[in-house]
Motif scaffolding. Structure first.
Motif, short mmCIF file in Angstrom:
data_model
loop_
_atom_site.label_atom_id
_atom_site.label_comp_id
_atom_site.label_asym_id
_atom_site.label_seq_id
_atom_site.Cartn_x
_atom_site.Cartn_y
_atom_site.Cartn_z
N ALA A 1 -3.20 1.13 6.14
CA ALA A 1 -3.14 0.23 4.98
C ALA A 1 -1.72 -0.27 4.79
O ALA A 1 -0.77 0.51 4.77
CB ALA A 1 -3.62 0.95 3.74
N HIS B 1 -7.03 5.01 -2.50
CA HIS B 1 -7.14 4.83 -1.04
C HIS B 1 -8.39 4.04 -0.70
O HIS B 1 -9.23 4.46 0.10
CB HIS B 1 -7.14 6.18 -0.33
CG HIS B 1 -5.90 6.98 -0.57
ND1 HIS B 1 -4.79 6.89 0.24
CD2 HIS B 1 -5.57 7.87 -1.55
CE1 HIS B 1 -3.84 7.70 -0.21
NE2 HIS B 1 -4.29 8.30 -1.30
N ASN C 1 0.62 3.03 -5.25
CA ASN C 1 -0.50 2.08 -5.31
C ASN C 1 -1.76 2.65 -4.67
O ASN C 1 -2.88 2.36 -5.11
CB ASN C 1 -0.12 0.76 -4.66
CG ASN C 1 0.98 0.04 -5.43
OD1 ASN C 1 1.26 0.39 -6.58
ND2 ASN C 1 1.60 -0.95 -4.80
N ASN C 2 -1.60 3.44 -3.62
CA ASN C 2 -2.76 4.10 -3.02
C ASN C 2 -3.44 5.03 -4.02
O ASN C 2 -4.67 5.15 -4.05
CB ASN C 2 -2.34 4.90 -1.78
CG ASN C 2 -2.07 4.02 -0.58
OD1 ASN C 2 -2.57 2.90 -0.50
ND2 ASN C 2 -1.26 4.52 0.35
N VAL D 1 -7.94 -5.11 1.29
CA VAL D 1 -6.80 -4.39 1.84
C VAL D 1 -6.50 -4.95 3.23
O VAL D 1 -7.42 -5.13 4.05
CB VAL D 1 -7.07 -2.88 1.95
CG1 VAL D 1 -5.81 -2.14 2.38
CG2 VAL D 1 -7.59 -2.33 0.63
N ALA E 1 0.86 -1.19 0.00
CA ALA E 1 0.00 0.00 0.00
C ALA E 1 0.89 1.24 0.00
O ALA E 1 0.89 2.05 0.93
CB ALA E 1 -0.93 -0.02 1.20
N TYR F 1 -9.18 1.72 1.16
CA TYR F 1 -9.46 1.44 2.56
C TYR F 1 -10.28 2.55 3.22
O TYR F 1 -10.89 2.35 4.27
CB TYR F 1 -8.15 1.24 3.34
CG TYR F 1 -7.16 2.36 3.11
CD1 TYR F 1 -7.18 3.53 3.87
CD2 TYR F 1 -6.21 2.26 2.10
CE1 TYR F 1 -6.28 4.55 3.63
CE2 TYR F 1 -5.31 3.27 1.85
CZ TYR F 1 -5.35 4.42 2.61
OH TYR F 1 -4.48 5.45 2.37
N TYR G 1 -2.36 -4.46 -0.51
CA TYR G 1 -3.52 -4.69 -1.37
C TYR G 1 -3.46 -6.12 -1.88
O TYR G 1 -2.41 -6.58 -2.35
CB TYR G 1 -3.52 -3.73 -2.57
CG TYR G 1 -3.86 -2.29 -2.23
CD1 TYR G 1 -5.17 -1.90 -2.02
CD2 TYR G 1 -2.85 -1.34 -2.13
CE1 TYR G 1 -5.48 -0.58 -1.71
CE2 TYR G 1 -3.14 -0.01 -1.81
CZ TYR G 1 -4.47 0.35 -1.61
OH TYR G 1 -4.78 1.66 -1.30
#
Length: 688
Positions: A101, A57, A51-52, A94, A47, A59, A104
């Motif tokens: 986080a 995001h 990637n977020n 997640v 995370a 999560y 993933y």
């Protein structure tokens, strides 16, 4: 080996030690009837900030317009910056650590998964087949019965009755029965096949083309849509959705049903998509918030019909094929409003009129408005969503969507793939559809001997079952059932076990279709053989029968004189008849002459109903024979080995290619490659 993963063109950051394994298989000896298989692999990614951003995001559920994990998105894998696989990614979830986080979890699917995703639970009746709708009356049925299929004729009427028993007897005249012998005059001479005993059929290739159009798919022309492949191009689907006579939603043919189709297609943003016959509204709910100029939401959704006719008509508003508003016996104008007359929901809407006479409308208008704060609203009204003058049907319309068999599109396609032993894989966005034998033809060969781990090979039994049985789902119609009772096996069915009494379990390949045994008629009076063959779609008690979807080949034959009942009274009794000399007869073979084409639509080599011989040598099993013979060969083995394939092979091999190991040639059963270590677990079968 450097692994690069891209999601919708954005490079994903990976854990340095994350193992990613991709498994490929096109035809597995352990599950030989599976089609549309796609390599899949689940793995984790960090995370990270990058990637977020990609997953918005996920999560944090408070984020508006966040990442939709219900949908798969485009992805690709590269090895050392060279293309390796394309497909789809699905976010599974997640993992958190210390309420933050951390990881993933994602799954990578092969491209062919798009077919399943797009088709979902949709049925053949969801396809836009309105272009093939036609009048259902004696004259049109006669025309479609006596006009052969061609490059411009994709709807025919085969001599298959839904209830009436047909026969031929020059020595008898019985009023209103199914004697096809033509005898001019009235009274007891009025008999024969009744026009309303027949139903239309559609070319299967036209269904394939409509699937492409409606779902944005593209099939290759190796097998589908290939006019030179007669065993598929000449194949038709009988339009039989309910047992017995043709009816519409009202349960009758006395009402003339019209799906309003007079609009000019227009798309207003993505809120409203208007076609000739449907309106798709994507607004999730009805209602607005705020006031001008910040007003937002769907504030108006209604359809308005204007007419000065005084004749009664019934009106229905359908959403996704289900009625949400219905009114019978209405006259004059009508406005159908969301929330006042029906509860709004997003979906595809249709307006359906049913009447006993033609209704003339001066205008039919969609009046819809979606308010967009501080911007131009999305509007449908008389300026862009009006039919102008529009007349409803003045005869009963055979609506293909409402008469087509009730089967999911994916199940229909799967049945075709099983029937003809087809493979499916994606190249440059096109779904390549080929018979398995063609898939294995003209491919490359790679000698991988030097890359094999000689200390880890295993040789196993390749055959996990004692026999393979090929059958149709439904052989319960009258003649097919009679065949089963007499022969102690189902019509068209076969099995293969190489004549051995093996200990393993049976493997069954069943296609989801009905299968009729047709009858070539003889004259009851003198026993002479006639050029008439017909289908009788009733059960063993000779009652009207629904059954499973029926595929067949229509052949236009010069029948000699046959009696066609073209007029009926309200009690469905014959009042007049006429003489026909040609008809589309149903066959389980592409041709009625094996010298022209010797293919038959049976798994077993059956006696042909027309020629009464076994000269039609090519069967549906023929499509499987090379593979099945190889699997059952006593020399066949399933070889398992490990190898470290070089990039020149890893990036270029195809599942139809051959691998050579120590001088022996093999076909690939499956191959799983760990992209982190470069190790491949390979299953091979002998190329016999």
């Amino acid at each position: 080996m450097v692994i690069q993963l891209y999601i919708e063109g954005q490079r994903v950051e990976l854990f340095k030690d994350e193992s990613i394994t991709i498994t490929d298989s096109i035809k597995n000896v352990k599950d030989i009837d599976k089609v549309f298989t796609a390599f899949t692999q689940s793995f984790s990614i960090p995370a990270s900030k990058t990637n977020n951003k990609i997953f918005k995001h996920y999560y944090n559920f408070d984020i508006v317009n966040g990442f939709d994990a219900r949908k798969k998105v485009a992805a690709s894998i590269e090895l050392n910056n060279l293309p390796f696989r394309t497909g789809k990614i699905k976010l599974e979830g997640v993992d958190l650590k210390n309420n933050k986080a951390h990881t993933y979890r994602i799954t990578f699917f092969g491209d062919i998964v798009e077919l399943k995703d797009k088709l979902g639970e949709k049925k053949l009746s969801d396809l836009d087949l309105n272009a093939y709708n036609l009048t259902y009356d004696a004259a049109t049925v006669e025309s479609k019965l006596t006009t052969g299929e061609s490059s411009s004729n994709h709807i025919i009427a085969p001599l298959i009755t839904h209830s009436q028993r047909l026969y031929y007897d020059t020595g008898a005249d019985i009023f209103d029965d199914g004697n096809l012998h033509w005898h001019g005059g009235g009274g007891t001479h009025v008999h024969g096949v009744k026009w309303n005993e027949l139903k239309y059929a559609i070319r299967v290739n036209k269904i394939i083309e409509q699937i492409e159009t409606d779902f944005g798919l593209s099939f290759s022309t190796d097998f589908f849509k290939n006019t030179s492949v007669e065993e598929f191009d000449h194949l038709f689907l009988w339009l039989h959705r309910k047992s017995g006579a043709v009816e519409d939603l009202s349960g009758t043919t006395l009402l003339y049903e019209t799906i309003i189709d007079g609009w000019t297609p227009v798309t207003v943003s993505n809120a409203f998509i208007l076609t000739e016959s449907t309106l798709t509204s994507n607004a999730p709910t009805f209602g607005t918030t705020g006031n001008e100029p910040t007003k937002r939401g769907l504030g108006k959704f209604q359809v308005e019909l204007y007419t000065s006719d005084t004749d009664e008509y019934d009106i229905s508003l359908l959403r996704d094929g289900i009625s949400v508003f219905n009114k019978t016996g209405h006259t004059n104008n009508i406005i159908i409003q969301a929330q006042a007359d029906f509860i709004y929901a997003a979906g595809t809407y249709e307006v359906v009129i049913a009447s006993t006479s033609e209704i003339s409308f001066t205008n039919i208008v969609w009046n819809c408005r979606y308010y967009v704060a501080k911007n131009l609203d999305y509007i449908l009204d008389g300026s862009n969503a009006a039919t102008g003058a529009y007349n409803t049907n003045s005869a009963f319309t055979f609506n293909v969507n409402k008469q087509i068999p009730d089967i999911k599109i994916l199940d229909f396609l799967t049945g075709l793939f099983k029937m003809f032993n087809l493979t499916a894989f994606v190249v440059d966005g096109v779904i390549q559809v080929k018979p398995l034998d063609d898939f294995y033809t003209g491919t490359d060969t790679y000698d991988i001997t030097e890359f094999v781990d000689v200390n880890s090979s295993k040789i196993n039994v390749a055959l996990p079952f004692k026999e393979v049985r090929f059958k149709f789902k439904d052989t319960k119609t009258f003649l097919a059932n009679k065949f089963s009772e007499i022969n102690n096996r189902n019509w068209g069915e076969t099995f293969y076990n190489e004549g051995q009494d093996l200990a393993e379990k049976e493997y069954k390949i069943e296609v989801p279709f009905g299968h009729l045994l047709y009858e070539r008629l003889n004259d009851v009076d003198d026993g002479s053989q006639l050029n008439i063959q017909w289908g009788y779609n009733v059960d063993k008690s000779q009652n009207a029968y629904l059954g499973s979807p029926l595929l067949f080949y229509p052949i236009l034959v010069s029948t000699g004189d046959i009696s066609f009942v073209d007029e009926l009274n309200n009690d469905n009794e014959a009042t007049d008849h006429k003489n026909l000399t040609t008809a589309n007869l149903p066959f389980n073979s592409v041709s009625n002459n094996s010298a022209t084409n010797d293919f038959q639509l049976n798994f077993n080599s059956e006696t042909n109903e027309w020629t009464l011989d076994t000269s039609f040598a090519k069967t549906l099993f023929t499509n499987y024979s090379n593979y099945i013979y190889s699997v059952f060969n006593t020399k066949q083995r399933l070889t398992k080995l490990k190898a470290y394939l070089p990039m020149r092979i890893l990036l270029n091999y195809g599942l139809g290619d051959r691998f050579i190991v120590a001088g022996s040639q093999y076909k690939i059963n499956s191959i799983s490659t760990n992209l982190l270590t470069g190790e491949s677990d390979i299953e091979l079968i002998n190329d016999l």
